[in-house]
Design an enzyme around this catalytic site. Sequence first.
Site, PDB file in Angstrom:
ATOM      1  N   SER A 119     -49.308 -60.685 -23.364  1.00 10.72           N
ATOM      2  CA  SER A 119     -49.179 -61.747 -22.361  1.00 10.72           C
ATOM      3  C   SER A 119     -47.800 -61.781 -21.746  1.00 10.72           C
ATOM      4  CB  SER A 119     -49.395 -63.103 -23.028  1.00 10.72           C
ATOM      5  OG  SER A 119     -50.672 -63.202 -23.563  1.00 10.72           O
ATOM      6  N   HIS A 140     -53.733 -56.539 -18.827  1.00  9.12           N
ATOM      7  CA  HIS A 140     -53.744 -57.939 -19.252  1.00  9.12           C
ATOM      8  C   HIS A 140     -54.995 -58.677 -18.780  1.00  9.12           C
ATOM      9  CE1 HIS A 140     -51.632 -62.127 -19.127  1.00  9.12           C
ATOM     10  NE2 HIS A 140     -52.268 -61.953 -20.265  1.00  9.12           N
ATOM     11  N   GLU A 152     -54.528 -58.234 -14.915  1.00 11.72           N
ATOM     12  CA  GLU A 152     -53.206 -57.837 -14.424  1.00 11.72           C
ATOM     13  C   GLU A 152     -52.917 -56.412 -14.884  1.00 11.72           C
ATOM     14  OE1 GLU A 152     -49.650 -60.969 -14.013  1.00 11.72           O
ATOM     15  OE2 GLU A 152     -50.725 -61.242 -15.880  1.00 11.72           O
ATOM     16  N   ASN A 190     -48.641 -65.644 -16.463  1.00 20.77           N
ATOM     17  CA  ASN A 190     -47.964 -66.477 -17.471  1.00 20.77           C
ATOM     18  C   ASN A 190     -46.564 -66.915 -17.057  1.00 20.77           C
ATOM     19  OD1 ASN A 190     -50.017 -66.738 -19.394  1.00 20.77           O
ATOM     20  ND2 ASN A 190     -49.678 -64.626 -20.049  1.00 20.77           N
TER      21      ASN A 190
END
Length: 291
Positions: A119, A140, A152, A190
């Site tokens: 993450s 991701h 991602e 994130n």
Amino acid sequence: MDIKTVGIVGAGQMGNGIAHVFALAGFDVLLNDITQGALDNAVGLIDRNLERQVARGKITEDERKAALGRIRTTLKLADLGQTDLVIEAATERETVKQAIFEDLLPHLKPTTILTSNTSSISITRLASRTDRPEKFMGFHFMNPVPVMQLVELIRGIATDDPTYKALLKVVEKLGKTAASAEDFPAFIVNRILMPMINEAVYTLYEGVGSVKSIDESLKLGANHPMGPLELADFIGLDTCLAIMNVLHDGLADTKYRPCPLLTKYVEAGWLGRKTQRGFYDYRGEVPVPTR
Ligand SMILES: CC(=O)CC(=O)SCCNC(=O)CCNC(=O)[C@H](O)C(C)(C)COP(=O)(O)OP(=O)(O)OC[C@H]1O[C@@H](n2cnc3c(N)ncnc32)[C@H](O)[C@@H]1OP(=O)(O)O
Ligand SMILES: NC(=O)C1=CN([C@@H]2O[C@H](COP(=O)(O)OP(=O)(O)OC[C@H]3O[C@@H](n4cnc5c(N)ncnc54)[C@H](OP(=O)(O)O)[C@@H]3O)[C@@H](O)[C@H]2O)C=CC1
């Protein structure tokens, strides 16, 4: 490179979701964890989530059976060495991830692409500890994997074009959408989402609102599908704290300081849904706020 077989390390909430979507898309999946219990739980959960998709008419019973038939499990990390693509989805701790890649290296065929579902952790740094930084990427997925559309893709400094293109093709085969992010702490999703969650914990810590009022405010006032504290419990408070620490250390800015209340919950082992207690207590019939 044509990717047919996929090895997944870590059978937690992300590992099982990733196994689910790859198997459904026709890839052969080999799932690894450190305990047989974790592997059995993961396969049980995948079965239930596939059943839910059958019940809602998203997939057929034959597709469910075929997907389950494509998932094998193993406690031996070395067994993943012959797969075309490895996705590491173990606990969000750099030492854990580094140890996994180090243990895997001697067993890998030369063409295997290595990826991490991290993450937040530097892809360039993880890649630099392997024998193939050019074949290493951040991959991701979002939680819950069978539902969320985005993946991602994060290139490390050395990642080559064929590797990037191979992963783009995989995302397309999964029926998901790729977004490219540069390799800086916590990438895109994130970098934006986790400071919001951390701010929600500060809002609670400073007594501005209760768990209920904070979550209701964002759900009803900003149309978020989950309140930020409910979402933090869903992600895992250990993972949220780990991401905030990577942002704080990596960008050296006090605006990323993890809230002491978040740290306290993690120290208590109240990690959210996965331990039955976090900002809510999930042990009864309905979740009850813990503050
Ligand atoms: C931390 C990181 O590194 C990155 C991240 O992942 S950040 C987290 C990103 N995720 C989010 O922000 C999730 C926010 N929450 C949501 O989008 C929604 O609350 C939710 C999709 C999780 C649940 O939605 P809901 O409407 O409350 O529940 P529900 O109606 O039961 O489910 C909606 C759909 O999701 C499916 N679903 C829900 N949870 C599921 C799961 N764990 N596995 C598989 N399918 C699931 C349901 O079957 C349903 O499917 P259909 O629409 O096809 O019928
Ligand atoms: N939760 C989320 O919303 C998201 C998480 N991620 C990332 O995905 C990764 C996994 O997160 P998540 O699934 O939530 O975490 P979980 O805690 O649910 O699962 C992690 C799993 O990895 C296992 N594990 C730990 N060490 C090893 C090892 N050496 N070899 C094999 N398995 C190991 C754990 O076993 P044990 O329990 O026994 O320690 C556990 O089963 C993290 O990097 C996280 O940041 C990415 C997107 C979203």
